[in-house]
Structures are given as C-alpha cells and as structure tokens.
Motif scaffolding. Structure first.
Motif, PDB file in Angstrom:
ATOM      1  N   THR A 254      21.447  63.567  13.830  1.00  0.00           N
ATOM      2  CA  THR A 254      21.925  63.483  15.212  1.00  0.00           C
ATOM      3  C   THR A 254      20.842  63.038  16.177  1.00  0.00           C
ATOM      4  OG1 THR A 254      21.423  65.810  15.683  1.00  0.00           O
ATOM      5  CG2 THR A 254      23.582  65.317  14.734  1.00  0.00           C
ATOM      6  N   GLY A 259      23.356  56.506  15.467  1.00  0.00           N
ATOM      7  CA  GLY A 259      24.265  56.969  16.507  1.00  0.00           C
ATOM      8  C   GLY A 259      23.515  57.423  17.750  1.00  0.00           C
ATOM      9  N   SER A 260      22.424  58.166  17.544  1.00  0.00           N
ATOM     10  CA  SER A 260      21.633  58.635  18.685  1.00  0.00           C
ATOM     11  C   SER A 260      20.921  57.471  19.366  1.00  0.00           C
ATOM     12  CB  SER A 260      20.608  59.671  18.219  1.00  0.00           C
ATOM     13  OG  SER A 260      19.636  59.083  17.362  1.00  0.00           O
ATOM     14  N   ARG A 262      21.952  54.285  19.496  1.00  0.00           N
ATOM     15  CA  ARG A 262      22.956  53.522  20.231  1.00  0.00           C
ATOM     16  C   ARG A 262      23.344  54.234  21.526  1.00  0.00           C
ATOM     17  NH1 ARG A 262      26.543  53.723  16.743  1.00  0.00           N
ATOM     18  NH2 ARG A 262      26.289  51.742  15.661  1.00  0.00           N
ATOM     19  N   ALA A 263      23.503  55.552  21.440  1.00  0.00           N
ATOM     20  CA  ALA A 263      23.863  56.305  22.635  1.00  0.00           C
ATOM     21  C   ALA A 263      22.754  56.272  23.681  1.00  0.00           C
ATOM     22  CB  ALA A 263      24.185  57.752  22.258  1.00  0.00           C
ATOM     23  N   ARG A 264      21.499  56.193  23.233  1.00  0.00           N
ATOM     24  CA  ARG A 264      20.370  56.218  24.153  1.00  0.00           C
ATOM     25  C   ARG A 264      20.172  54.880  24.863  1.00  0.00           C
ATOM     26  NH1 ARG A 264      15.728  59.364  24.477  1.00  0.00           N
ATOM     27  NH2 ARG A 264      17.129  61.009  23.727  1.00  0.00           N
ATOM     28  N   GLY A 266      22.272  51.972  24.586  1.00  0.00           N
ATOM     29  CA  GLY A 266      23.466  51.195  24.881  1.00  0.00           C
ATOM     30  C   GLY A 266      23.814  50.215  23.771  1.00  0.00           C
ATOM     31  N   ASP A 267      25.088  49.840  23.711  1.00  0.00           N
ATOM     32  CA  ASP A 267      25.583  48.978  22.629  1.00  0.00           C
ATOM     33  C   ASP A 267      24.913  47.607  22.615  1.00  0.00           C
ATOM     34  OD1 ASP A 267      27.283  50.979  21.813  1.00  0.00           O
ATOM     35  OD2 ASP A 267      29.020  50.197  22.911  1.00  0.00           O
ATOM     36  N   TRP A 287      13.452  57.339  22.789  1.00  0.00           N
ATOM     37  CA  TRP A 287      14.047  57.624  21.472  1.00  0.00           C
ATOM     38  C   TRP A 287      12.962  57.714  20.408  1.00  0.00           C
ATOM     39  CZ3 TRP A 287      13.991  54.905  16.860  1.00  0.00           C
ATOM     40  CH2 TRP A 287      14.820  55.401  15.855  1.00  0.00           C
TER      41      TRP A 287
END
Length: 379
Positions: A254, A259-260, A262-264, A266-267, A287
């Motif tokens: 996590t 996933g972490s 991308r969330a940090r 942006g796509d 990150w």
C-alpha cells in the motif's frame, strides 16, 4: 532443431521439508546431453575457445569434445575459426557461440499489461513489444502476442516460450500449448525470472546469495542461493508486499506498490514514468522518501536471515527513480530517529541490470535453460 532430452530437476521435497529421495544416477543419454550443455555453456560464457581450452573448462576428453562440437555445428549453434598463434606460430581452431542458431520468446504477464521479447541464444533482445491484458481472456491475448511475434520472425528458429507471472495455472499452460505451434511454455514467477536473467547474462555476480526486489502493482522479492533460485513452500518465498512495515505499521504494497505511486503523482505523470520518461517533481520525491522508509524493513529482514551479497531493485520505473530510491535507502539505514540502531551490515544495493528487472528477458531464457544450457543448480 533437435531438443536435448534432459531438463533441470527440481527437488520440491527438499524445499518443503519432506523426505529426501534416494540419489539416482544419470542414464547414458542424459550424461551425453549434460556434456553437450557443459560445452555450450563454456563457449557462451568464455568463448571463443579451442578444444584444449574447452577441456580445461569442462574436464572432458578430447574425442568427447570433438564429437560434441560436431553435433553443435550440425545444429548451427557454434561456429569455428582459425586462431593465429603468437609470433606467427601454429594456429588452432577456436569455437564461438552462434547466437542466431536459436531464438526464444519471453512474456512478462501482469494483471492488465504484458511485455513480450524475442531473444537469441546470447540473450540479445531483437524485439520488444507491449500489449494489454484482460483477465477474462488472458490465454488468448498471450497467444495472439506470441503468434504475432513469431510470424514477424518466421525465418528464425524459435525453440520455445517462457512466461513470467505470479498467476498462471497448469490448465492455462495446456490451453496455450494447444493453440500454439510452439512447445508447451515454461513458467516461472517474476522475481525468479529476473534472477535467472542476472545469473545467466547479467553483470558478474558476487560470491554468496543474491536478492532481487521487483516493484510493480505489488512488491516481490526473489532469492538466488548458491546459484539456484529459492522459492520456498508453494513458491511463497519473497511475498514481502504483505509485510507490515514502517513506524505506522502498514502493508508494504500500500506504500511502495504502483497504486500508491499513481495516487501520489496522478495518472498522467504515472503513465509518463511507465513510458520511461525521467523527470523530477516534489510529489515523486515524497513518494521516494516514504517508500524507502518502509522498504528498508524487509531489506533488514533479508540481510538478517539470508545475508545476500547484493540486493538488486528493479521494475518498470525509470533508472533514475530506482537510483534515487536506493540513495534514499542508504540515508534511511543511518537514521536512528525511527530505528534505534545503525545497520552497517545491510547488503549493498544496486539497480537491476535490465529494464523491467529483467523479468521478460528471464522468461525468454527459460527454454534455453531447459533444453540447451545448464540449469541454475548445475552451472
């Protein structure tokens, strides 16, 4: 091309703690096949070599080496040339690998994306492509990608298919074998495939064990001990992504998984990273700092239990990001604010030798290691 008969033996009972089977000698055909592999491996690693030099590397007799070289020449796997003697002295025939004598296809398969490569016998990548994966049609999409790759290189002798994935079944192997003109695929998990690439064609490996960490949607680790991959019971060794790490005691996947990331960031920036673009931004730096703080825990555990000579870190991230992560790890290991002791005994860390952690490349080497070259436990 004729296939060698013997393949690598896996002693699952030893890994699982079961009774050890009685040692069984090799049959004459298996001995012959192994000797061929020994000669071909010596030429691949140290060639070009003369018959005398091959004798020193292999311990085989002159007539035996001559017969093996004749067979390898017939299979178009080696070539010969005259080596000039020093000072105009006598010449000798030397034998070198013929990389174009055999090709193999390797596939790295994730839940939503795949990578496919075509490599020759020396490990040189001749083509690399990417394709999308749908879980409901995984076998069909892999088959289509392999078929297209083979069709584009129809004149080349492709001897097999290797697949590196952590989610593959025997039924899926049967299905793709029934659909394909290539033999049944050889399958390994991703970290093991990356380790095989490092061991076979990567930079010179240090003495002792080697650990490989692959960062993707999840975080995995693999171990090479005395030259052979170690998978543990049911292949579960290296599932470090499920560990609770850091001062906040959260699962590694996590925090370090894609996933972490991308969330940090942006796509859009995440897609740029996967496309190999190298850039810096404050969110990416954040990150890296957070990921290093949590990744250090499993690295400390590996150092304590396995003491590998080197810990390699790979994946689809650009080289600069992996290097920045390793640099931050070196800072974290000296920080006593969150950990009460300094850990100078942690193994040296460095990036994997190949893009993507060498996973697709290692998959492509599987047919060679199962038919032509020495398997890991033997080399």
């Amino acid at each position: 091309m004729r296939y060698l008969r013997s393949g690598p033996r896996r002693l699952h009972t030893q890994e699982m703690g079961g009774p050890r089977a009685k040692t069984v000698g090799l049959r004459s055909g298996e001995i012959a096949d192994r000797n061929i592999r020994v000669i071909l491996e010596a030429i691949r690693r140290h060639g070009p070599l003369t018959r005398t030099e091959l004798g020193r590397h292999s311990g085989l007799t002159g007539p035996g080496i001559t017969n093996i070289l004749r067979r390898l020449a017939e299979e178009k796997l080696v070539t010969s040339n005259r080596r000039n003697g020093l000072g105009g002295g006598a010449t000798a025939t030397e034998f070198a690998l013929r990389p174009e004598g055999a090709f193999s296809v390797g596939v790295k398969l994730r839940e939503r994306r795949g990578e496919i490569v075509l490599v020759d016998l020396s490990g040189q990548v001749h083509e690399r492509a990417y394709f999308e994966v749908e879980p409901a049609n995984k076998v069909g999409l892999v088959h289509a990608a392999v078929r297209d790759m083979v069709d584009r290189h129809a004149a080349r002798p492709v001897i097999g298919l290797g697949i590196a994935t952590n989610d593959w079944t025997e039924d899926e192997s049967d299905a793709i074998a029934a659909m394909s003109t290539i033999a049944r695929p050889y399958v390994e998990n991703e970290c093991t495939a990356g380790l095989l690439a490092e061991r076979t064609i990567g930079s010179a490996l240090p003495e002792g064990g080697l650990a490989m960490i692959v960062i993707d949607d999840d975080v995995q680790a693999g171990f090479l001990i005395r030259g052979a991959p170690y998978s543990g019971v049911h292949g579960r060794a290296g599932s470090i992504g499920e560990m609770l790490t850091g001062p906040d005691n959260v699962r590694l996947n996590t925090v370090v998984g894609f996933g972490s990331l991308r969330a940090r960031i942006g796509d859009e920036d995440f897609a740029r990273l996967l496309n190999g673009e190298e850039f810096s931004c404050p969110l990416l730096s954040q990150w890296i700092r957070e990921a290093a703080g949590h990744l250090l825990d499993p690295i400390i555990a590996m150092a304590g239990f396995f003491a590998p000579s080197t810990v390699m870190i790979g994946g689809d991230l650009p080289q600069s990001v992996i290097e920045a992560l390793i640099h931050q790890l070196s800072i974290e290991r000296r920080d006593t604010a969150t950990r009460p002791i300094i850990t100078p005994w942690i193994s040296p860390m460095r990036p994997a030798s190949f893009s993507g952690g060498g996973v697709a490349l290692g998959a492509a080497l599987l047919p060679f290691l199962n038919t032509l070259l020495l398997p890991p436990a033997s080399a």
